[in-house]
Design a protein around this motif. Structure first.
Motif, PDB file in Angstrom:
ATOM      1  N   VAL A  47       0.866  -1.161   0.039  1.00  0.00           N
ATOM      2  CA  VAL A  47       0.081  -0.040  -0.030  1.00  0.00           C
ATOM      3  C   VAL A  47       0.759   1.272  -0.023  1.00  0.00           C
ATOM      4  O   VAL A  47       0.702   2.205  -0.851  1.00  0.00           O
ATOM      5  N   TYR A  48       1.828   1.344   0.800  1.00  0.00           N
ATOM      6  CA  TYR A  48       3.057   2.290   0.676  1.00  0.00           C
ATOM      7  C   TYR A  48       3.674   2.601  -0.547  1.00  0.00           C
ATOM      8  O   TYR A  48       3.483   3.768  -1.088  1.00  0.00           O
ATOM      9  N   ALA A  49       3.993   1.539  -1.216  1.00  0.00           N
ATOM     10  CA  ALA A  49       4.597   1.369  -2.558  1.00  0.00           C
ATOM     11  C   ALA A  49       3.420   2.115  -3.617  1.00  0.00           C
ATOM     12  O   ALA A  49       3.781   2.972  -4.399  1.00  0.00           O
ATOM     13  N   PHE A  50       2.404   1.554  -3.369  1.00  0.00           N
ATOM     14  CA  PHE A  50       1.046   2.214  -4.329  1.00  0.00           C
ATOM     15  C   PHE A  50       0.831   3.625  -4.256  1.00  0.00           C
ATOM     16  O   PHE A  50       0.931   4.334  -5.244  1.00  0.00           O
ATOM     17  N   PHE A  51       1.022   4.189  -2.960  1.00  0.00           N
ATOM     18  CA  PHE A  51       1.147   5.646  -2.768  1.00  0.00           C
ATOM     19  C   PHE A  51       2.330   6.462  -3.236  1.00  0.00           C
ATOM     20  O   PHE A  51       2.158   7.704  -3.406  1.00  0.00           O
ATOM     21  N   THR A  52       3.484   5.723  -2.982  1.00  0.00           N
ATOM     22  CA  THR A  52       4.667   6.557  -3.253  1.00  0.00           C
ATOM     23  C   THR A  52       5.068   6.646  -4.611  1.00  0.00           C
ATOM     24  O   THR A  52       5.926   7.578  -4.972  1.00  0.00           O
ATOM     25  N   SER A  53       5.087   5.498  -5.379  1.00  0.00           N
ATOM     26  CA  SER A  53       5.308   5.388  -6.681  1.00  0.00           C
ATOM     27  C   SER A  53       4.439   4.722  -7.496  1.00  0.00           C
ATOM     28  O   SER A  53       4.676   3.603  -7.945  1.00  0.00           O
ATOM     29  N   PRO A  54       3.089   5.500  -7.804  1.00  0.00           N
ATOM     30  CA  PRO A  54       2.037   4.664  -8.644  1.00  0.00           C
ATOM     31  C   PRO A  54       2.639   4.241  -9.804  1.00  0.00           C
ATOM     32  O   PRO A  54       1.851   3.445 -10.598  1.00  0.00           O
ATOM     33  N   SER A  55       3.454   5.105 -10.581  1.00  0.00           N
ATOM     34  CA  SER A  55       4.116   4.657 -12.015  1.00  0.00           C
ATOM     35  C   SER A  55       4.619   3.209 -12.087  1.00  0.00           C
ATOM     36  O   SER A  55       4.800   2.819 -13.041  1.00  0.00           O
ATOM     37  N   ARG A  56       5.155   2.541 -10.825  1.00  0.00           N
ATOM     38  CA  ARG A  56       5.723   1.376 -11.050  1.00  0.00           C
ATOM     39  C   ARG A  56       4.752   0.195 -10.663  1.00  0.00           C
ATOM     40  O   ARG A  56       5.139  -0.847 -10.515  1.00  0.00           O
ATOM     41  N   ILE A  57       3.376   0.448 -10.820  1.00  0.00           N
ATOM     42  CA  ILE A  57       2.454  -0.506 -10.241  1.00  0.00           C
ATOM     43  C   ILE A  57       2.255  -1.257 -11.782  1.00  0.00           C
ATOM     44  O   ILE A  57       2.186  -0.824 -12.786  1.00  0.00           O
ATOM     45  N   ASP A  58       2.456  -2.586 -11.575  1.00  0.00           N
ATOM     46  CA  ASP A  58       2.449  -3.486 -12.811  1.00  0.00           C
ATOM     47  C   ASP A  58       1.200  -4.687 -12.231  1.00  0.00           C
ATOM     48  O   ASP A  58       0.730  -4.599 -11.192  1.00  0.00           O
ATOM     49  N   GLY A  59       0.882  -5.500 -13.403  1.00  0.00           N
ATOM     50  CA  GLY A  59      -0.124  -6.622 -13.182  1.00  0.00           C
ATOM     51  C   GLY A  59       0.393  -7.578 -12.040  1.00  0.00           C
ATOM     52  O   GLY A  59      -0.603  -7.857 -11.078  1.00  0.00           O
ATOM     53  N   LEU A  60       1.666  -7.984 -11.896  1.00  0.00           N
ATOM     54  CA  LEU A  60       2.258  -8.860 -11.007  1.00  0.00           C
ATOM     55  C   LEU A  60       2.037  -8.196  -9.487  1.00  0.00           C
ATOM     56  O   LEU A  60       1.849  -9.088  -8.404  1.00  0.00           O
ATOM     57  N   LEU A  61       2.286  -6.823  -9.380  1.00  0.00           N
ATOM     58  CA  LEU A  61       2.002  -6.282  -8.000  1.00  0.00           C
ATOM     59  C   LEU A  61       0.834  -6.333  -7.597  1.00  0.00           C
ATOM     60  O   LEU A  61       0.424  -6.641  -6.386  1.00  0.00           O
TER      61      LEU A  61
END
Length: 185
Positions: free
Chosen positions: A59-73
């Motif tokens: 959740v922290y990663a989703f908010f801090t770097s949303p551009s790095r979200i992919d299908g596997l995550l």
């Protein structure tokens, strides 16, 4: 409260002590508390806490770097939530779980209580072919505390099991009470 029962009827006091409630001549309620498997419960509790921590990190990663979200995550996130939910259910079942068998209005009702998934089965007593007591649960079923049971209700070619953690003697006494109620109804 039990003293007042013992004055009226000694059997009622005994039934109250072992978790059996007789409401009338054709009603019965039997509760069977699940025996906690502590080693597995502690192991799964630690595992669940780690899953919740990983969910927090994602959740922290989703908010801090949303551009790095992919299908596997996203798949990993959904899988962790599902696993955490199921393992939390197992923990609650081990700590607070109760199997209930009740007979009301010509039906046997089997329920798992104090869990997220309250499985409920209703069986018309006229459809019951046989009631028996067995102690043939496999080692894995006994260790995990899932499935199985000492009391088997056979109906329409199917089996329903009740009483994972009751003794054979208690199961035989309960079978006699159930058969008595079925015979009298």
């Amino acid at each position: 409260m039990a003293e007042s029962y013992s004055c009226i009827c000694p059997l009622l006091a005994i039934y109250k002590h072992v978790g059996i409630n007789l409401k009338s001549a054709h009603n019965l309620k039997i509760n069977s508390k699940i025996k906690t498997r502590w080693i597995l419960t502690i192991f799964i509790s630690i595992w669940t806490i780690l899953c919740f921590l990983m969910i927090g990190v994602l959740v922290y990663a989703f908010f801090t770097s949303p551009s790095r979200i992919d299908g596997l995550l996203i798949f990993t996130f959904i899988l962790l939530i599902l696993v955490s939910f199921l393992s939390s259910n197992y923990i609650i079942w081990q700590l607070k779980g109760v199997e209930t068998l009740s007979i009301n209005e010509g039906k046997i009702i089997l329920k798992n209580e104090n869990t997220f998934f309250t499985n409920k089965s209703e069986i018309d007593i006229k459809l019951i072919d046989n009631l028996k007591v067995v102690d043939e649960d496999s080692y894995i079923k006994k260790i995990w505390g899932v499935f199985g049971g000492k009391i088997i209700i056979e109906y329409l070619g199917r089996n329903k099991k009740f009483g994972k953690d009751i003794s054979i003697q208690k199961a035989e006494k309960n079978i006699l009470k159930i058969k008595n109620i079925i015979k009298n109804s």
